[in-house]
Design an enzyme around this catalytic site. Sequence first.
Site, PDB file in Angstrom:
ATOM      1  N   LYS A  11       0.842  -1.205   0.000  1.00  0.00           N
ATOM      2  CA  LYS A  11       0.000   0.000   0.000  1.00  0.00           C
ATOM      3  C   LYS A  11       0.877   1.254   0.000  1.00  0.00           C
ATOM      4  O   LYS A  11       2.072   1.194   0.372  1.00  0.00           O
ATOM      5  CB  LYS A  11      -0.942   0.035   1.208  1.00  0.00           C
ATOM      6  CG  LYS A  11      -0.259   0.082   2.587  1.00  0.00           C
ATOM      7  CD  LYS A  11       0.070   1.465   3.098  1.00  0.00           C
ATOM      8  CE  LYS A  11       0.817   1.438   4.431  1.00  0.00           C
ATOM      9  NZ  LYS A  11       1.739   2.498   4.679  1.00  0.00           N
ATOM     10  N   GLY A 106       4.586  -4.051   3.777  1.00  0.00           N
ATOM     11  CA  GLY A 106       4.961  -5.371   3.254  1.00  0.00           C
ATOM     12  C   GLY A 106       4.703  -6.491   4.257  1.00  0.00           C
ATOM     13  O   GLY A 106       4.117  -7.517   3.907  1.00  0.00           O
ATOM     14  N   SER A 108       2.684  -6.384   6.870  1.00  0.00           N
ATOM     15  CA  SER A 108       1.247  -6.426   7.188  1.00  0.00           C
ATOM     16  C   SER A 108       0.458  -7.163   6.109  1.00  0.00           C
ATOM     17  O   SER A 108      -0.464  -7.921   6.407  1.00  0.00           O
ATOM     18  CB  SER A 108       0.689  -5.004   7.317  1.00  0.00           C
ATOM     19  OG  SER A 108       1.336  -4.324   8.359  1.00  0.00           O
ATOM     20  N   ASP A 141      -2.010  -1.855  10.265  1.00  0.00           N
ATOM     21  CA  ASP A 141      -2.274  -1.788   8.812  1.00  0.00           C
ATOM     22  C   ASP A 141      -2.928  -3.057   8.263  1.00  0.00           C
ATOM     23  O   ASP A 141      -3.323  -3.098   7.094  1.00  0.00           O
ATOM     24  CB  ASP A 141      -0.949  -1.586   8.046  1.00  0.00           C
ATOM     25  CG  ASP A 141      -0.425  -0.160   8.174  1.00  0.00           C
ATOM     26  OD1 ASP A 141      -1.234   0.748   8.458  1.00  0.00           O
ATOM     27  OD2 ASP A 141       0.792   0.034   7.977  1.00  0.00           O
TER      28      ASP A 141
HETATM   29  O1  C5P Z   1       0.525  -1.287  14.577  1.00  0.00           O
HETATM   30  P1  C5P Z   1       1.920  -1.464  14.165  1.00  0.00           P
HETATM   31  O2  C5P Z   1       2.567  -2.663  14.796  1.00  0.00           O
HETATM   32  O3  C5P Z   1       2.133  -1.429  12.685  1.00  0.00           O
HETATM   33  O4  C5P Z   1       2.709  -0.215  14.730  1.00  0.00           O
HETATM   34  C1  C5P Z   1       4.104  -0.167  14.811  1.00  0.00           C
HETATM   35  C2  C5P Z   1       4.510   0.937  15.763  1.00  0.00           C
HETATM   36  O5  C5P Z   1       4.225   2.212  15.204  1.00  0.00           O
HETATM   37  C3  C5P Z   1       3.800   0.929  17.110  1.00  0.00           C
HETATM   38  O6  C5P Z   1       4.447   0.093  18.008  1.00  0.00           O
HETATM   39  C4  C5P Z   1       3.883   2.381  17.524  1.00  0.00           C
HETATM   40  O7  C5P Z   1       5.177   2.665  18.011  1.00  0.00           O
HETATM   41  C5  C5P Z   1       3.755   3.111  16.191  1.00  0.00           C
HETATM   42  N1  C5P Z   1       2.346   3.488  15.893  1.00  0.00           N
HETATM   43  C6  C5P Z   1       1.759   4.531  16.597  1.00  0.00           C
HETATM   44  N2  C5P Z   1       0.461   4.846  16.316  1.00  0.00           N
HETATM   45  C7  C5P Z   1      -0.242   4.204  15.376  1.00  0.00           C
HETATM   46  C8  C5P Z   1       0.356   3.156  14.635  1.00  0.00           C
HETATM   47  C9  C5P Z   1       1.662   2.828  14.926  1.00  0.00           C
HETATM   48  O8  C5P Z   1       2.380   5.153  17.451  1.00  0.00           O
HETATM   49  N3  C5P Z   1      -1.496   4.554  15.127  1.00  0.00           N
END
Ligand code: C5P
Length: 314
Positions: A11, A106, A108, A141
């Site tokens: 994406k 990638g 996700s 994601d």
């Molecule tokens: O959800 P995901 O594992 O992809 O997020 C990776 C990191 O990015 C989280 O651990 C956080 O540090 C940050 N993040 C955030 N706010 C979000 C999405 C991600 O702070 N809405």
Amino acid sequence: MKTYTLLAPAKINLFLEILGLRSDGFHELVMALHSIGLADRLTLRANGTENLRLFCSSAELAENEENLAYRAARLMREQFPQAFARYGGVDIELEKNIPIAAGLAGGSTDAAAVLVGLNLLWELGLTAPELQSLGAQLGSDIPFCVAGGAALATGRGEQIDPLPTLDNLWLVLAKYQSLTVSTPWAYQTYRQQFEENYLPSGAAQRGRTQEIHSGPLLQGLFQRSPVQVGQALYNDLEKAVLPAYPQVAQLREVMAATGGLGTMMSGSGPTVFTLCETESQVQEIKTLIRRQIPDPDLGLWTAPLISHGIRVLA
Ligand code: C5P
């Protein structure tokens, strides 16, 4: 038993605005996401053992719990122990085409493909919203990656509302192959610099979300105006990533001057993309970038915008 092969598209973020902090420590976001025709390929088959096994085409990738695709399989095993007992372990072969830690989701999308694939292999009959809610437990994601197309993503990114897709548009994507950016680092760095501007949760954040709803990017999508979308591309995380990676900032400048519809970093970067009207224009722009930055470390890809997420090929 059947073998399933799935296509897992990457994406880009057409828009990413950070509204504030959430009580779970994540950031409250408003994003516009679009699937692109750069995709990994996953094959899932029963292996006659009691193990989940992951085999990656790229040596850079872990084949264990560190890998989101593996974690997705483990989550399915935990959630559906009877199906696991009945069908047994699974081999997952991952052909990696999407650059890693690049801001293109990638990992996700691979996890989303594992959820969709095991749903089929184990004949679970889960709906897309059910798969998305499982995906949200693993990463923000993943719910978008299941359905794909174009969507407004809110909350921490896991709440998805479909948007009109931009068909027949193309992208040049550029990334220094040796450079990766950690998403937690990008959000943390942004927070250190901009937390004082964060909106309090509640009315202020809802108000800003409403403004974005009626703002130029969404108008451009609903009016199917590539020019307007190109002009309204936006990503708050550029403010954290570009100053720390001058090489990426310079790449962005070169790309923005090539005459595409618009240029922006995707997600937490460091991939930068330029939106183009035609396939021939992307080829011209790619050649132009290569001429200006002959560094062999610079990877360049072209891909169309596409209107689907995980697709079962066979
Ligand atoms: O959800 P995901 O594992 O992809 O997020 C990776 C990191 O990015 C989280 O651990 C956080 O540090 C940050 N993040 C955030 N706010 C979000 C999405 C991600 O702070 N809405």
